[in-house]
Design a protein around this motif. Structure first.
Motif, PDB file in Angstrom:
ATOM      1  N   THR A 152       0.790  -1.234   0.000  1.00 61.14           N
ATOM      2  CA  THR A 152       0.000   0.000   0.000  1.00 61.14           C
ATOM      3  C   THR A 152       0.816   1.275   0.000  1.00 61.14           C
ATOM      4  O   THR A 152       0.392   2.287  -0.565  1.00 61.14           O
ATOM      5  N   LEU A 153       1.981   1.274   0.641  1.00 61.07           N
ATOM      6  CA  LEU A 153       2.606   2.506   1.101  1.00 61.07           C
ATOM      7  C   LEU A 153       3.931   2.811   0.413  1.00 61.07           C
ATOM      8  O   LEU A 153       4.735   1.923   0.162  1.00 61.07           O
ATOM      9  N   GLY A 154       4.130   4.099   0.137  1.00 66.69           N
ATOM     10  CA  GLY A 154       5.443   4.632  -0.219  1.00 66.69           C
ATOM     11  C   GLY A 154       5.801   5.702   0.789  1.00 66.69           C
ATOM     12  O   GLY A 154       5.003   6.622   1.033  1.00 66.69           O
ATOM     13  N   PHE A 155       6.984   5.606   1.410  1.00 67.07           N
ATOM     14  CA  PHE A 155       7.362   6.518   2.495  1.00 67.07           C
ATOM     15  C   PHE A 155       8.671   7.200   2.139  1.00 67.07           C
ATOM     16  O   PHE A 155       9.673   6.538   1.872  1.00 67.07           O
ATOM     17  N   VAL A 156       8.649   8.533   2.140  1.00 66.10           N
ATOM     18  CA  VAL A 156       9.859   9.332   1.975  1.00 66.10           C
ATOM     19  C   VAL A 156      10.309   9.742   3.370  1.00 66.10           C
ATOM     20  O   VAL A 156       9.731  10.637   3.980  1.00 66.10           O
ATOM     21  N   PHE A 157      11.330   9.067   3.886  1.00 64.50           N
ATOM     22  CA  PHE A 157      11.807   9.353   5.231  1.00 64.50           C
ATOM     23  C   PHE A 157      12.675  10.607   5.244  1.00 64.50           C
ATOM     24  O   PHE A 157      13.393  10.907   4.274  1.00 64.50           O
ATOM     25  N   GLN A 158      12.632  11.305   6.358  1.00 64.00           N
ATOM     26  CA  GLN A 158      13.437  12.519   6.489  1.00 64.00           C
ATOM     27  C   GLN A 158      14.930  12.212   6.417  1.00 64.00           C
ATOM     28  O   GLN A 158      15.710  13.015   5.925  1.00 64.00           O
ATOM     29  N   ASP A 159      15.332  11.024   6.887  1.00 64.98           N
ATOM     30  CA  ASP A 159      16.742  10.637   6.871  1.00 64.98           C
ATOM     31  C   ASP A 159      17.083   9.723   5.705  1.00 64.98           C
ATOM     32  O   ASP A 159      18.147   9.095   5.696  1.00 64.98           O
ATOM     33  N   PHE A 160      16.184   9.591   4.730  1.00 67.38           N
ATOM     34  CA  PHE A 160      16.385   8.926   3.450  1.00 67.38           C
ATOM     35  C   PHE A 160      16.451   7.401   3.546  1.00 67.38           C
ATOM     36  O   PHE A 160      15.809   6.701   2.779  1.00 67.38           O
ATOM     37  N   HIS A 161      17.302   6.852   4.437  1.00 69.12           N
ATOM     38  CA  HIS A 161      17.459   5.399   4.580  1.00 69.12           C
ATOM     39  C   HIS A 161      17.888   4.737   3.269  1.00 69.12           C
ATOM     40  O   HIS A 161      17.384   3.663   2.903  1.00 69.12           O
ATOM     41  N   LEU A 162      18.824   5.360   2.563  1.00 68.16           N
ATOM     42  CA  LEU A 162      19.429   4.728   1.395  1.00 68.16           C
ATOM     43  C   LEU A 162      20.556   3.805   1.852  1.00 68.16           C
ATOM     44  O   LEU A 162      21.066   3.915   2.959  1.00 68.16           O
TER      45      LEU A 162
END
Length: 243
Positions: free
Chosen positions: A101-111
């Motif tokens: 369901t979800l796509g999340f753009v985290f503030q700390d990216f998590h690449l």
């Protein structure tokens, strides 16, 4: 800009109404005593809406996004996606719901610094595919191009913060999610790139009918939203002594 291509192997997931009811969330301070972070009587977001969360630092914007995503559970109240009470699901069920369901753009990216741009964008596919096919690679390349990322083989660890942020956004929208959550998605970008990213988030939500919720201090990004929700910081009072 061209419309997003679809991934044939991914079934469409329609956006549903999001409902938060009687939400209370407590954290623990340095002394170990709980204090209230969020106290929200209710918030209803129709399917396909674009909502901006604004408020001072510490007002609970990130915590609210994490609650909606099922990354944390409220201490009281419920979070529902259509007729599914996400906050009541088990950890495994919430993981499966996010994946579908979800796509999340985290503030700390998590690449992953050791992976290149293409691999970071297609990372969500590795959780459900044995092999990433040509259509997926094509969509990842198209998203990268729309983000101004021209070298797909550069490692994430050598990218600027602005470039990393754009990779994180491309990754979040790769699977055409029904719900897109973005935590300060333009914070590391200059004005021109911030405007491009804001336009892209709105475009992908519109093209796929997704619900979009952005937490931001960026007034230009918030102006693109259909609705803005102001969060006020909860007074820091130990929970046991609160009225």
């Amino acid at each position: 800009m061209p419309a997003f291509t679809s991934l044939d192997r991914r079934p469409a997931t329609a956006a549903r109404a999001l409902q938060l009811t009687g939400i209370r969330l407590d954290h623990r301070g340095g002394d170990g005593r709980p204090f209230r972070v969020l106290d929200l009587a209710g918030l209803a977001i129709p399917a396909g809406a674009r909502v901006g969360l604004r408020g001072a630092s510490g007002s609970g914007k990130t915590s609210l996004l994490h609650l909606v995503a099922g990354l944390i559970r409220p201490d009281a109240g419920s979070v529902s996606w259509g007729d599914m009470v996400v906050s009541d699901l088990s950890i495994g069920a919430r993981d499966r719901w996010r994946q579908a369901t979800l796509g999340f753009v985290f503030q700390d990216f998590h690449l992953i610094p050791e992976l290149d741009v293409a691999a970071n964008i297609t990372l969500p596919l590795t959780f459900s595919h044995w092999r990433i096919g040509p259509a997926e690679h094509e969509r990842a390349a198209m998203l990268a191009a729309r983000m101004g990322l021209t070298d797909l083989r550069r490692k994430a660890g050598v990218l600027s913060r602005g470039e990393q942020q754009r990779v994180a956004i491309a990754r979040a929208v790769l699977l055409q999610p029904a719900l897109i959550l973005a935590d300060e998605p333009t914070a590391s970008l200059d004005a021109a790139h911030a405007a491009e990213v804001g336009a892209l988030l709105v475009e992908v939500a519109t093209e796929t009918g997704a619900t979009l919720i952005c937490a931001s201090h960026d007034t230009a990004l918030l102006a693109r939203m259909d609705r803005r929700v102001e969060l006020a910081a909860v007074p820091v009072v130990p929970v046991e002594s609160a009225a």
